[in-house]
Write a protein that holds these residues in place. Structure first.
Motif, short mmCIF file in Angstrom:
data_model
loop_
_atom_site.label_atom_id
_atom_site.label_comp_id
_atom_site.label_asym_id
_atom_site.label_seq_id
_atom_site.Cartn_x
_atom_site.Cartn_y
_atom_site.Cartn_z
N GLY A 185 12.72 10.95 -10.80
CA GLY A 185 12.17 9.68 -11.25
C GLY A 185 11.49 8.92 -10.14
N ALA A 186 12.06 8.95 -8.94
CA ALA A 186 11.46 8.26 -7.80
C ALA A 186 10.09 8.85 -7.48
CB ALA A 186 12.39 8.34 -6.60
N LEU A 187 10.00 10.18 -7.50
CA LEU A 187 8.72 10.83 -7.20
C LEU A 187 7.68 10.52 -8.28
CD1 LEU A 187 10.06 14.26 -5.91
CD2 LEU A 187 8.89 12.50 -4.56
N GLU A 188 8.12 10.44 -9.53
CA GLU A 188 7.19 10.09 -10.62
C GLU A 188 6.64 8.68 -10.42
OE1 GLU A 188 5.82 11.78 -12.90
OE2 GLU A 188 7.03 13.61 -13.03
N VAL A 189 7.49 7.76 -10.00
CA VAL A 189 7.03 6.39 -9.74
C VAL A 189 5.91 6.39 -8.70
CG1 VAL A 189 7.71 4.19 -8.70
CG2 VAL A 189 9.18 5.26 -10.41
N LEU A 190 6.09 7.14 -7.63
CA LEU A 190 5.09 7.16 -6.57
C LEU A 190 3.81 7.88 -7.00
CD1 LEU A 190 7.42 8.01 -3.52
CD2 LEU A 190 6.58 5.77 -4.23
N ALA A 191 3.96 8.99 -7.72
CA ALA A 191 2.78 9.75 -8.13
C ALA A 191 1.95 9.02 -9.18
CB ALA A 191 3.22 11.12 -8.67
N ASN A 192 2.60 8.24 -10.02
CA ASN A 192 1.90 7.56 -11.11
C ASN A 192 1.16 6.31 -10.66
OD1 ASN A 192 2.71 9.46 -12.99
ND2 ASN A 192 4.58 8.34 -13.53
N ASP A 193 1.40 5.85 -9.45
CA ASP A 193 0.70 4.65 -8.96
C ASP A 193 0.32 4.88 -7.50
OD1 ASP A 193 -0.32 2.16 -8.40
OD2 ASP A 193 1.36 1.05 -9.30
N PRO A 194 -0.70 5.71 -7.25
CA PRO A 194 -1.08 6.04 -5.86
C PRO A 194 -1.43 4.82 -5.02
CG PRO A 194 -2.16 7.51 -7.42
CD PRO A 194 -1.52 6.42 -8.22
N SER A 195 -2.05 3.82 -5.62
CA SER A 195 -2.43 2.62 -4.87
C SER A 195 -1.18 1.89 -4.37
CB SER A 195 -3.27 1.69 -5.74
OG SER A 195 -3.57 0.50 -5.04
N GLN A 196 -0.20 1.73 -5.24
CA GLN A 196 1.04 1.08 -4.85
C GLN A 196 1.80 1.91 -3.82
OE1 GLN A 196 2.11 -1.92 -5.41
NE2 GLN A 196 4.02 -1.59 -4.29
N THR A 197 1.72 3.22 -3.95
CA THR A 197 2.38 4.10 -2.98
C THR A 197 1.77 3.93 -1.59
OG1 THR A 197 2.94 5.71 -4.69
CG2 THR A 197 2.90 6.51 -2.43
N ARG A 198 0.44 3.81 -1.52
CA ARG A 198 -0.21 3.57 -0.23
C ARG A 198 0.20 2.24 0.35
NH1 ARG A 198 -4.49 6.43 -2.73
NH2 ARG A 198 -5.39 4.50 -3.58
N GLN A 199 0.31 1.22 -0.49
CA GLN A 199 0.75 -0.09 -0.02
C GLN A 199 2.19 -0.03 0.51
OE1 GLN A 199 -1.14 -2.87 0.44
NE2 GLN A 199 -2.78 -1.45 -0.14
N MET A 200 3.01 0.78 -0.17
CA MET A 200 4.38 0.95 0.27
C MET A 200 4.41 1.61 1.66
SD MET A 200 7.46 2.72 -1.95
CE MET A 200 7.16 1.65 -3.36
N GLY A 201 3.53 2.59 1.88
CA GLY A 201 3.45 3.24 3.19
C GLY A 201 3.00 2.27 4.28
N LEU A 202 2.03 1.41 3.96
CA LEU A 202 1.57 0.42 4.94
C LEU A 202 2.69 -0.59 5.25
CD1 LEU A 202 -2.05 -0.23 3.62
CD2 LEU A 202 -1.37 1.11 5.63
#
Length: 428
Positions: A382-399
């Motif tokens: 489920g955690a991986l699905e959250v990240l894959a389904n919103d790439p923009s938010q995932t990049r913001q999380m990385g920053l």
């Protein structure tokens, strides 16, 4: 025969056959067993007697004893660290960045590999404190410690893995991937590390889990000194982030293995991870470092990217190509002592991490802001699905993870990085 059977169980059949062959060869030469120890073959260990003549000369001239500790006579602080510096990652996180930390506080800091006896002996002469890192009891380390005691130096012993713990090795799942003889070797060496620990005045360790585990074996005070992101990590991470990135529309999940045996860790989540990757042909699993490809399901072969480690800079450059990293750990005593260096590495290149609750990894992740924390095995998919389904938010999380590592995990004298009691132990 009983000894052969015991050796076969503990060290493996090949090791037992080798020992039996050597025993039979000795008997055929007429060399029977004896209850008395034979004189050691070869020359004595002259390195262990490096200081012998100096000590004798000082004693004969009534100059052997130092009557006041250097730390009480001088306002300055000069730390001498003597350690096992063979492992690059250990040297980076427990020695070189420690030198930078204490130098930033006005203390001089020098270090030597314990087998470089002339240098190790030399840096002791000007020191006010001795730090020992990852040392076990040997003739040489005991000689160096004896000299430190002669010089009246307070001694701190530092360790970042439970090398002293038979119970940790006995239950460590990753040990199943190595030769049984090697596992027996680690178990047999554990008392030598504990002997060094308990001969020091105080201990410093890398995680809260290590504090708890060390307290089971040692009555010495134990202080926390977590690993952090030093200037090299931040600079090389920024360089990797600014390099050209792969833009092919694929979502990459990285798993990095810096040593053998981490197949057991990935096994904790392989079902959920495989389901996630196979659900979309554009998803990829990046396997970095040491890993047995037979440990991965065959159906994943078309969606796996494999990378070998080279140097640290190339490792960060490769890691920067990922969208996220996964860092599972099997639940055992050894992993419970693990630090969060892999989370720091990922954050340095702006990549969010998905971690579990074993070890210290979750302490560096702010759930939903700089990464995700899986509370149970079923949470990983489920955690991986959250990240894959919103790439923009995932990049913001990385920053946000990168910002966090710059401000919170970059070696400031904060209690979550280094115990105030340890600072007072040196500076007080």
């Amino acid at each position: 025969m009983r000894r052969f059977a015991r050796t076969a169980r503990q060290d493996g059949l090949a090791n037992a056959l080798g020992k039996a062959g050597r025993y039979l060869a000795r008997r055929m030469r007429g060399q029977g067993s004896s209850a008395l120890a034979r004189a050691p073959e070869g020359p004595p260990n002259t390195e262990a007697h490096y200081l012998s003549s100096v000590w004798q000369d000082l004693a004969q001239h009534n100059a052997f004893h130092i009557h006041a500790a250097p730390a009480t006579l001088q306002r300055r602080r000069q730390i001498a660290l003597i350690g096992d510096l063979n492992l690059p990652q250990c040297r980076k996180y427990r020695v070189e960045q420690l030198a930078h930390f204490w130098q930033g506080r006005g203390a001089e800091f020098t270090y030597a590999h314990y087998e470089d006896i002339p240098r190790a002996t030399s840096i002791l002469q000007q020191a006010t404190h001795l730090f020992e890192y990852r040392l076990k009891c040997t003739d040489v380390t005991q000689m160096l410690r004896y000299e430190a005691r002669r010089l009246r130096l307070p001694i701190l012993y530092d360790l970042d893995d439970p090398l002293f713990s038979v119970s940790a090795y006995g239950t460590y799942g990753n040990m199943n991937a190595v030769d049984p003889a090697l596992k027996s070797h680690f178990v047999n060496e554990a008392p030598k590390y504990l002997d060094m620990m308990n001969g020091a005045d105080a201990l410093s360790v890398s995680t809260p889990g290590m504090i708890v585990h060390a307290a089971l074996y040692s009555p010495r005070p134990v202080y926390l000194r977590r690993n952090f992101a030093d200037s090299q990590t931040l600079d090389q991470g920024a360089k990797a982030m600014n390099a050209e990135q792969i833009e092919d529309g694929r979502f990459r999940v990285a798993f990095a293995s810096g040593s053998q045996g981490h197949e057991a860790d990935l096994e904790e989540i392989i079902k959920e991870l495989s389901t996630f990757v196979l659900a979309d042909p554009k998803r990829r699993l990046m396997v970095m470092g040491h890993f047995d490809p037979k440990a991965l399901p065959g159906e994943l072969n078309g969606q796996i990217e494999r990378y070998k480690f080279s140097d640290y800079g190339q490792y960060l450059a490769t890691l920067a190509q990922a969208d996220c990293t996964v860092m599972p750990l099997g639940e055992d005593a050894f992993n419970g002592c693990k630090s969060a260096v892999r989370v720091l590495d990922a954050a340095a290149v702006g990549v969010p991490s998905v971690v579990g609750t074993v070890g210290d990894l979750a302490a560096v992740v702010r759930h939903g802001q700089t990464g995700l924390i899986a509370q149970k095995p079923s949470d990983w998919g489920g955690a991986l699905e959250v990240l894959a389904n919103d790439p923009s938010q995932t990049r913001q999380m990385g920053l946000a993870a990168r910002k966090d590592v710059e401000t919170r995990w970059s070696g400031h004298a904060e209690p979550h990085i280094i115990a105030p009691e340890l600072i007072r132990w040196v500076e007080g």
